[in-house]
Write a protein that holds these residues in place. Structure first.
Motif, PDB file in Angstrom:
ATOM      1  N   ILE A  44       0.830  -1.197   0.000  1.00 36.69           N
ATOM      2  CA  ILE A  44       0.000   0.000   0.000  1.00 36.69           C
ATOM      3  C   ILE A  44       0.873   1.259   0.000  1.00 36.69           C
ATOM      4  CG2 ILE A  44      -0.201   0.315   2.506  1.00 36.69           C
ATOM      5  CD1 ILE A  44      -3.219   0.831   2.040  1.00 36.69           C
ATOM      6  N   THR A  45       0.406   2.305  -0.657  1.00 31.12           N
ATOM      7  CA  THR A  45       1.115   3.584  -0.704  1.00 31.12           C
ATOM      8  C   THR A  45       0.658   4.471   0.454  1.00 31.12           C
ATOM      9  OG1 THR A  45      -0.572   4.647  -2.077  1.00 31.12           O
ATOM     10  CG2 THR A  45       1.208   3.438  -3.220  1.00 31.12           C
ATOM     11  N   PRO A  46       1.436   5.496   0.802  1.00 29.67           N
ATOM     12  CA  PRO A  46       1.016   6.404   1.870  1.00 29.67           C
ATOM     13  C   PRO A  46      -0.343   7.039   1.608  1.00 29.67           C
ATOM     14  CG  PRO A  46       3.334   6.738   1.395  1.00 29.67           C
ATOM     15  CD  PRO A  46       2.816   5.781   0.357  1.00 29.67           C
ATOM     16  N   GLN A  47      -0.573   7.440   0.342  1.00 27.43           N
ATOM     17  CA  GLN A  47      -1.858   8.067  -0.005  1.00 27.43           C
ATOM     18  C   GLN A  47      -3.011   7.079   0.161  1.00 27.43           C
ATOM     19  OE1 GLN A  47       0.855   8.023  -1.934  1.00 27.43           O
ATOM     20  NE2 GLN A  47       1.553  10.162  -1.806  1.00 27.43           N
ATOM     21  N   ALA A  48      -2.785   5.842  -0.260  1.00 24.78           N
ATOM     22  CA  ALA A  48      -3.837   4.828  -0.174  1.00 24.78           C
ATOM     23  C   ALA A  48      -4.117   4.458   1.284  1.00 24.78           C
ATOM     24  CB  ALA A  48      -3.440   3.589  -0.965  1.00 24.78           C
ATOM     25  N   SER A  49      -3.057   4.409   2.119  1.00 25.28           N
ATOM     26  CA  SER A  49      -3.245   4.086   3.529  1.00 25.28           C
ATOM     27  C   SER A  49      -4.074   5.169   4.227  1.00 25.28           C
ATOM     28  CB  SER A  49      -1.881   3.943   4.219  1.00 25.28           C
ATOM     29  OG  SER A  49      -2.041   3.600   5.575  1.00 25.28           O
ATOM     30  N   GLU A  50      -3.746   6.420   3.932  1.00 26.18           N
ATOM     31  CA  GLU A  50      -4.503   7.519   4.528  1.00 26.18           C
ATOM     32  C   GLU A  50      -5.949   7.515   4.043  1.00 26.18           C
ATOM     33  OE1 GLU A  50      -4.112  12.371   5.164  1.00 26.18           O
ATOM     34  OE2 GLU A  50      -2.567  11.271   4.063  1.00 26.18           O
ATOM     35  N   ALA A  51      -6.136   7.217   2.760  1.00 30.52           N
ATOM     36  CA  ALA A  51      -7.491   7.174   2.209  1.00 30.52           C
ATOM     37  C   ALA A  51      -8.299   6.038   2.822  1.00 30.52           C
ATOM     38  CB  ALA A  51      -7.426   7.007   0.693  1.00 30.52           C
ATOM     39  N   ARG A  52      -7.646   4.919   3.086  1.00 29.95           N
ATOM     40  CA  ARG A  52      -8.352   3.781   3.678  1.00 29.95           C
ATOM     41  C   ARG A  52      -8.816   4.087   5.100  1.00 29.95           C
ATOM     42  NH1 ARG A  52      -8.987  -0.651   6.313  1.00 29.95           N
ATOM     43  NH2 ARG A  52      -9.600  -2.589   5.239  1.00 29.95           N
ATOM     44  N   PHE A  53      -7.945   4.756   5.865  1.00 30.11           N
ATOM     45  CA  PHE A  53      -8.316   5.134   7.227  1.00 30.11           C
ATOM     46  C   PHE A  53      -9.466   6.141   7.206  1.00 30.11           C
ATOM     47  CE2 PHE A  53      -7.382   7.781  11.125  1.00 30.11           C
ATOM     48  CZ  PHE A  53      -7.832   6.842  12.025  1.00 30.11           C
ATOM     49  N   GLY A  54      -9.385   7.093   6.298  1.00 36.76           N
ATOM     50  CA  GLY A  54     -10.466   8.073   6.165  1.00 36.76           C
ATOM     51  C   GLY A  54     -11.776   7.427   5.759  1.00 36.76           C
ATOM     52  N   ALA A  55     -11.706   6.425   4.870  1.00 29.58           N
ATOM     53  CA  ALA A  55     -12.920   5.731   4.437  1.00 29.58           C
ATOM     54  C   ALA A  55     -13.561   4.973   5.592  1.00 29.58           C
ATOM     55  CB  ALA A  55     -12.592   4.783   3.288  1.00 29.58           C
ATOM     56  N   PRO A  93     -20.208   4.996   9.279  1.00 31.51           N
ATOM     57  CA  PRO A  93     -20.699   4.841  10.658  1.00 31.51           C
ATOM     58  C   PRO A  93     -21.069   3.409  11.015  1.00 31.51           C
ATOM     59  CG  PRO A  93     -22.318   5.982   9.293  1.00 31.51           C
ATOM     60  CD  PRO A  93     -21.052   5.902   8.498  1.00 31.51           C
ATOM     61  N   GLY A  94     -21.597   2.658  10.049  1.00 29.98           N
ATOM     62  CA  GLY A  94     -21.991   1.283  10.337  1.00 29.98           C
ATOM     63  C   GLY A  94     -20.827   0.432  10.792  1.00 29.98           C
ATOM     64  N   MET A  95     -19.674   0.591  10.153  1.00 27.23           N
ATOM     65  CA  MET A  95     -18.495  -0.185  10.526  1.00 27.23           C
ATOM     66  C   MET A  95     -17.999   0.227  11.911  1.00 27.23           C
ATOM     67  SD  MET A  95     -14.773  -0.504   8.613  1.00 27.23           S
ATOM     68  CE  MET A  95     -15.446  -1.485   7.271  1.00 27.23           C
ATOM     69  N   LEU A  96     -17.977   1.521  12.185  1.00 28.46           N
ATOM     70  CA  LEU A  96     -17.516   1.990  13.486  1.00 28.46           C
ATOM     71  C   LEU A  96     -18.441   1.516  14.604  1.00 28.46           C
ATOM     72  CD1 LEU A  96     -16.364   5.667  12.769  1.00 28.46           C
ATOM     73  CD2 LEU A  96     -15.055   3.545  12.629  1.00 28.46           C
ATOM     74  N   VAL A  97     -19.742   1.541  14.348  1.00 24.63           N
ATOM     75  CA  VAL A  97     -20.695   1.064  15.354  1.00 24.63           C
ATOM     76  C   VAL A  97     -20.507  -0.431  15.601  1.00 24.63           C
ATOM     77  CG1 VAL A  97     -23.142   0.629  15.831  1.00 24.63           C
ATOM     78  CG2 VAL A  97     -22.428   2.845  14.923  1.00 24.63           C
ATOM     79  N   LEU A  98     -20.317  -1.196  14.530  1.00 27.68           N
ATOM     80  CA  LEU A  98     -20.140  -2.641  14.661  1.00 27.68           C
ATOM     81  C   LEU A  98     -18.943  -2.979  15.531  1.00 27.68           C
ATOM     82  CD1 LEU A  98     -20.620  -5.616  13.934  1.00 27.68           C
ATOM     83  CD2 LEU A  98     -19.259  -5.232  11.850  1.00 27.68           C
ATOM     84  N   TYR A  99     -17.769  -2.434  15.198  1.00 24.46           N
ATOM     85  CA  TYR A  99     -16.561  -2.804  15.930  1.00 24.46           C
ATOM     86  C   TYR A  99     -16.530  -2.200  17.335  1.00 24.46           C
ATOM     87  CZ  TYR A  99     -14.640  -5.107  11.838  1.00 24.46           C
ATOM     88  OH  TYR A  99     -14.433  -5.975  10.796  1.00 24.46           O
ATOM     89  N   GLY A 100     -17.072  -0.995  17.488  1.00 24.23           N
ATOM     90  CA  GLY A 100     -17.171  -0.413  18.820  1.00 24.23           C
ATOM     91  C   GLY A 100     -18.106  -1.210  19.713  1.00 24.23           C
ATOM     92  N   VAL A 123     -19.042   8.141  17.375  1.00 21.61           N
ATOM     93  CA  VAL A 123     -19.005   7.560  16.025  1.00 21.61           C
ATOM     94  C   VAL A 123     -19.442   8.589  14.988  1.00 21.61           C
ATOM     95  CG1 VAL A 123     -20.146   5.911  14.493  1.00 21.61           C
ATOM     96  CG2 VAL A 123     -19.305   5.156  16.721  1.00 21.61           C
ATOM     97  N   PHE A 124     -20.577   9.234  15.234  1.00 23.35           N
ATOM     98  CA  PHE A 124     -21.130  10.177  14.255  1.00 23.35           C
ATOM     99  C   PHE A 124     -20.303  11.450  14.142  1.00 23.35           C
ATOM    100  CE2 PHE A 124     -25.524   8.253  15.362  1.00 23.35           C
ATOM    101  CZ  PHE A 124     -25.257   7.167  14.544  1.00 23.35           C
ATOM    102  N   SER A 125     -19.423  11.714  15.126  1.00 20.66           N
ATOM    103  CA  SER A 125     -18.562  12.898  15.049  1.00 20.66           C
ATOM    104  C   SER A 125     -17.605  12.830  13.870  1.00 20.66           C
ATOM    105  CB  SER A 125     -17.742  13.035  16.344  1.00 20.66           C
ATOM    106  OG  SER A 125     -18.569  13.282  17.451  1.00 20.66           O
ATOM    107  N   PHE A 126     -17.320  11.604  13.406  1.00 24.44           N
ATOM    108  CA  PHE A 126     -16.385  11.431  12.302  1.00 24.44           C
ATOM    109  C   PHE A 126     -17.069  11.377  10.941  1.00 24.44           C
ATOM    110  CE2 PHE A 126     -14.353   9.570  16.050  1.00 24.44           C
ATOM    111  CZ  PHE A 126     -13.160  10.269  16.060  1.00 24.44           C
TER     112      PHE A 126
END
Length: 467
Positions: A148-159, A164-171, A380-383
């Motif tokens: 993975i490239t630096p740009q792609a890693s940052e984009a993946r974290f941002g995605a 919200p559904g993913m954050l709610v699930l893992y949280g 979660v929704f703050s992000f």
């Protein structure tokens, strides 16, 4: 001592013994050590410590941090454990019991409520951040960061943050695991889980350090961490070290008071607190030795800030041999570290509910879980959904973070040292601490009355922008 004083003392001691029997105790000093170390070791050690060390120049910052652990961390940790063991209650109840014994104002119990509330609020957003680490476990093991490239890693974290559904699930998974452990009680839940999680955490961390030792950047990492360059140290760096020393040991959140209330009589508070501080600091330094060789070995920046763990480090894992396996194990370790802290943040609220309202532990746990889950949605929704909605220029997540870490924890910690050092009398404190060495007690007493309060005031003034 008069007959009435002797009778009152005997009554108080009988009450403490009765509460100890009703509430349950750790089976040994070793288990308390695991519990307290687990509470202290968390995202702050493995996520925050490496990146603030990177931002503040390395070795000189580490040296200042170690000094601050001695001046703030250990004295305050000893004070909190002492309050818990002497009171044999939840934080508010223990402070009320000691205030009553010393003839001090009953309003000191408010500090116990503030401490428990602080831990509860921190848990509501801490579980969300721990969920990020959990989400990275299958992603790393599944090879999603290979090359993975630096740009792609940052984009993946941002995605991930935008979903919200993913954050709610893992949280929710983190919160559910926390509720399950705490709901089983001191011996069956907290103790049994910590017997497994803490050794597992250390084994994984040592394994990652061994891997990093042959990665190519280990000597540079050792020099960065342990060779001080004071030209890189600023006044702000010193205060950051002071603040992190305060927060890394889970102080002023009710956790250490509550865990201390389960501590058997005869256990040395001073020796155990010192062991916990050493173990906590060792984990932070080992985390640096696991992370910085990978960063240097792959030509990445050590001062990349909070994104070091979720953006920068996955790039290194994606470029190295067996990187996906090592990366997956790293985030498994991070999840374990988070869980050992989340259970300690929940325990004060459970202790208060079961003692104050005589409810069952299961009902208290389920009730707290429901409130925490709702509160976690705000973080979660703050992000994503609420990222444009702010109050005083801050999102819901930022407000909770600043309220707890910038205000409640420093003020709570200051209140605790003033309570122990000035509201309680020396005779009571000396008896409760049961330190064998009079000299060591005098040193600690001097720190808790003068040095530690002044240091906490300095942290507080810096955090609110007055220094």
């Amino acid at each position: 001592m008069s007959q009435s004083s002797l009778s009152a003392t005997a009554t108080l001691e009988a009450g403490r013994q009765a509460r100890a029997g009703q509430r349950g105790l750790w089976s040994s000093r070793w288990v308390f050590f695991l519990a307290a170390t687990g509470s202290a070791v968390g995202l702050g050690n493995i996520w925050k410590f490496p990146y603030i060390t990177g931002e503040n120049g390395g070795g000189a910052f580490v040296l200042m941090y170690l000094g601050c652990i001695l001046l703030i961390g250990i004295p305050l940790l000893m004070a909190e454990v002492m309050i818990g063991r002497r009171g044999r209650h939840n934080p508010a109840g223990s402070m009320a019991a000691l205030a009553r014994e010393a003839g001090a104002s009953r309003h000191w119990r408010t500090l116990g409520w503030v401490a428990g509330l602080t831990g509860f609020l921190i848990l509501s957003f801490y579980s969300v951040i721990a969920g990020w680490a959990l989400a990275y476990v299958p992603a790393l093991f599944g090879g999603q960061f290979t090359g993975i490239t630096p740009q792609a890693s940052e984009a993946r974290f941002g995605a991930m943050l935008a979903e919200p559904g993913m954050l709610v699930l893992y949280g929710t998974l983190i919160l559910t695991a926390t509720l399950a452990i705490v709901g089983l009680g001191v011996r069956r839940g907290l103790e049994q889980s910590l017997r497994f999680m803490m050794p597992g955490l250390f084994v994984l961390l040592l394994g990652l350090v061994a891997y990093s030792a042959v990665s190519g950047g280990f000597l540079r990492a050792v020099e960065f961490l342990f060779v001080p360059d004071f030209s890189k140290l600023t006044a702000t760096s010193v205060l950051v070290a002071l603040g992190h020393a305060f927060f890394t040991l889970s102080l002023a959140s009710g956790a250490m008071m509550t865990y201390g209330s389960y501590l058997p009589e005869g256990t040395s508070i001073a020796r155990t607190a010192l062991m916990v501080a050493v173990a906590d600091t060792t984990v932070a330094l080992l985390a640096g030795l696991a992370i910085f060789p990978l960063v240097f070995g792959n030509g990445l920046e050590p001062g990349s800030g909070p994104g070091l763990l979720f953006v920068t480090l996955p790039i290194a894992f994606g470029q190295m041999p067996l990187g996906m396996l090592v990366g997956g194990l790293f985030f498994v370790m991070l999840v374990i570290a988070a869980l050992t802290s989340t259970i300690s943040l929940l325990e004060p609220a459970i202790a208060w509910l079961t003692e104050r309202y005589r409810t069952t532990r299961i009902k208290a746990t389920l009730g707290c879980g429901a409130v925490l889950w709702v509160l976690s949605l705000g973080s979660v929704f703050s992000f994503n959904l609420w990222s444009e909605h702010t109050l005083f220029g801050r999102t819901f997540f930022d407000l909770l973070d600043k309220l707890t870490t910038n205000w409640l924890m420093p003020l709570g910690g200051l209140g605790i040292v003033l309570f122990v050092g000035w509201a309680l009398n020396e005779r009571l404190v000396r008896e409760a601490m049961a330190m064998r060495s009079p000299v060591m007690f005098r040193v600690w007493w001097w720190l808790i009355r003068l040095v530690t309060p002044l240091c906490i005031v300095a942290v507080f003034l810096n955090l609110v922008g007055l220094l």
